[in-house]
Design an enzyme around this catalytic site. Structure first.
Site, mmCIF file in Angstrom:
data_model
loop_
_atom_site.group_PDB
_atom_site.id
_atom_site.type_symbol
_atom_site.label_atom_id
_atom_site.label_comp_id
_atom_site.label_asym_id
_atom_site.label_seq_id
_atom_site.Cartn_x
_atom_site.Cartn_y
_atom_site.Cartn_z
ATOM 1 C CB CYS A 92 10.724 154.089 -12.579
ATOM 2 S SG CYS A 92 9.304 153.233 -11.870
ATOM 3 C CG HIS A 107 8.875 153.511 10.953
ATOM 4 N ND1 HIS A 107 8.918 152.975 12.218
ATOM 5 C CD2 HIS A 107 9.690 154.602 10.995
ATOM 6 C CE1 HIS A 107 9.712 153.713 12.993
ATOM 7 N NE2 HIS A 107 10.178 154.706 12.269
HETATM 8 P P1 OAD Z 1 8.183 147.744 20.211
HETATM 9 O O1 OAD Z 1 7.951 146.293 19.965
HETATM 10 O O2 OAD Z 1 9.578 148.213 20.420
HETATM 11 O O3 OAD Z 1 7.366 148.218 21.485
HETATM 12 C C1 OAD Z 1 6.013 147.900 21.663
HETATM 13 C C2 OAD Z 1 5.577 148.462 22.988
HETATM 14 O O4 OAD Z 1 4.194 148.190 23.122
HETATM 15 C C3 OAD Z 1 6.280 147.837 24.211
HETATM 16 O O5 OAD Z 1 6.750 148.852 25.073
HETATM 17 C C4 OAD Z 1 5.179 147.016 24.883
HETATM 18 O O6 OAD Z 1 5.281 147.010 26.293
HETATM 19 C C5 OAD Z 1 3.935 147.756 24.442
HETATM 20 N N1 OAD Z 1 2.724 146.913 24.395
HETATM 21 C C6 OAD Z 1 2.611 145.591 24.118
HETATM 22 N N2 OAD Z 1 1.333 145.193 24.161
HETATM 23 C C7 OAD Z 1 0.598 146.304 24.461
HETATM 24 C C8 OAD Z 1 -0.794 146.545 24.653
HETATM 25 N N3 OAD Z 1 -1.718 145.588 24.533
HETATM 26 N N4 OAD Z 1 -1.187 147.815 24.956
HETATM 27 C C9 OAD Z 1 -0.264 148.816 25.094
HETATM 28 N N5 OAD Z 1 1.060 148.633 24.939
HETATM 29 C C10 OAD Z 1 1.478 147.400 24.617
HETATM 30 O O7 OAD Z 1 7.483 148.520 18.999
HETATM 31 P P2 OAD Z 1 7.672 150.008 18.504
HETATM 32 O O8 OAD Z 1 8.001 150.920 19.619
HETATM 33 O O9 OAD Z 1 6.511 150.329 17.641
HETATM 34 O O10 OAD Z 1 10.633 150.112 12.851
HETATM 35 O O11 OAD Z 1 8.938 149.852 17.576
HETATM 36 C C11 OAD Z 1 9.389 150.964 16.862
HETATM 37 C C12 OAD Z 1 9.996 150.558 15.568
HETATM 38 O O12 OAD Z 1 11.003 149.557 15.765
HETATM 39 C C13 OAD Z 1 9.047 149.879 14.598
HETATM 40 O O13 OAD Z 1 8.255 150.775 13.854
HETATM 41 C C14 OAD Z 1 9.980 149.162 13.695
HETATM 42 C C15 OAD Z 1 10.936 148.581 14.711
HETATM 43 O O14 OAD Z 1 12.177 148.374 14.273
HETATM 44 C C16 OAD Z 1 10.851 149.841 11.568
HETATM 45 O O15 OAD Z 1 10.490 148.801 11.038
HETATM 46 C C17 OAD Z 1 11.567 150.930 10.838
#
Ligand code: OAD
Length: 234
Positions: free
Chosen positions: A119, A108
């Protein structure tokens, strides 16, 4: 079993214990805006200053956060496993690099980079970026954007990712909610090869939890170092 080819997908949850806010846990809001309304090409065309400000704030936060035990454990795995370890991260922070991981794909994009719409040059960028910031290559103003994949855009390096998923023997997913595709479909893709094991480590069951062979629920900072130790001792 001793794994030889490990692919690890990481999401915002692995950086949560470092103090980087996840996208969806706090309602996904930033100063009253839905993240989906800020992180789009349309938002950038409509209000480039607001979008730059959003990413400037996130970039400025990076020096004040540090990798946590989960990031360090993955770097140790890469350093000590007799085999390959690839991290595919959805995160735009640099915490895997700062923990010592080397083989990383930022699907991402990265907060510390900007891209010129004129450019096409990509530049390392540690300071704030503004509408009037000139591109260091072509010197045009008003053309720099965060080198980040926005909603509606194709993630980066998909060919390399598809190849890695088709040859791994362990697929480990850490700290991702399973809301965003194509990353959310990687576990199904790996499942089709028939020989890779899949493991989820997340605070709670992700949307795709039922597709994993094994789910470990709890904090990444505790579970990842333990899991890595088990792999290295196998
Ligand atoms: P999310 O915010 O959707 O999910 C984060 C996950 O991490 C959740 O399921 C939480 O329960 C879990 N979590 C929180 N604290 C934690 C901990 N200490 N240990 C383990 N797990 C924990 O984030 P992503 O799945 O990364 O995209 O989101 C995916 C994409 O959505 C991102 O890359 C971004 C966003 O839109 C773009 O910017 C293109």
């Amino acid at each position: 079993m001793a794994y030889k080819n490990i692919v690890i997908l990481t999401g915002a949850g692995i950086s949560a214990e470092s103090g980087v806010a996840t996208f969806r846990d706090a309602g996904g809001l930033w100063e009253g805006h839905r993240v989906e309304d800020v992180a789009t090409p349309q938002a950038f065309r409509r209000d480039p200053d607001m979008v730059q400000q959003f990413y400037n704030a996130r970039r400025a936060q990076l020096p004040s956060v540090d990798p946590n035990p989960a990031h360090y454990a993955l770097a140790k795995l890469e350093g000590e496993l007799v085999g390959d370890v690839l991290i595919i991260t959805q995160n735009v922070d640099d915490l895997h690099e700062r923990a010592g991981s080397k083989n990383i794909i930022h699907m991402h994009g990265e907060l510390n980079k900007v891209r010129c719409l004129g450019c096409g040059a990509v530049h390392d960028w540690l300071a704030d970026c503004h509408r009037e910031s000139p591109c260091p290559t072509c010197e045009a103003e008003g053309q720099l954007r965060p080198d980040i994949v926005w909603f509606g855009e194709m993630p980066m390096f998909m060919d390399r990712i598809t190849r890695a998923l088709s040859t791994c023997d362990l697929f480990l997913s850490i700290g991702t909610s399973g809301n965003v595709y194509p990353a959310a479909a990687f576990v199904a893709e790996v499942g089709r090869t028939g020989y890779a094991e899949s493991v989820e480590i997340n605070l709670e069951p992700s949307l795709g939890a039922s597709l994993f062979d094994t789910c470990l629920h709890g904090k990444a900072g505790t579970l990842v170092p333990k899991f890595v130790q088990e792999i290295l001792e196998a």
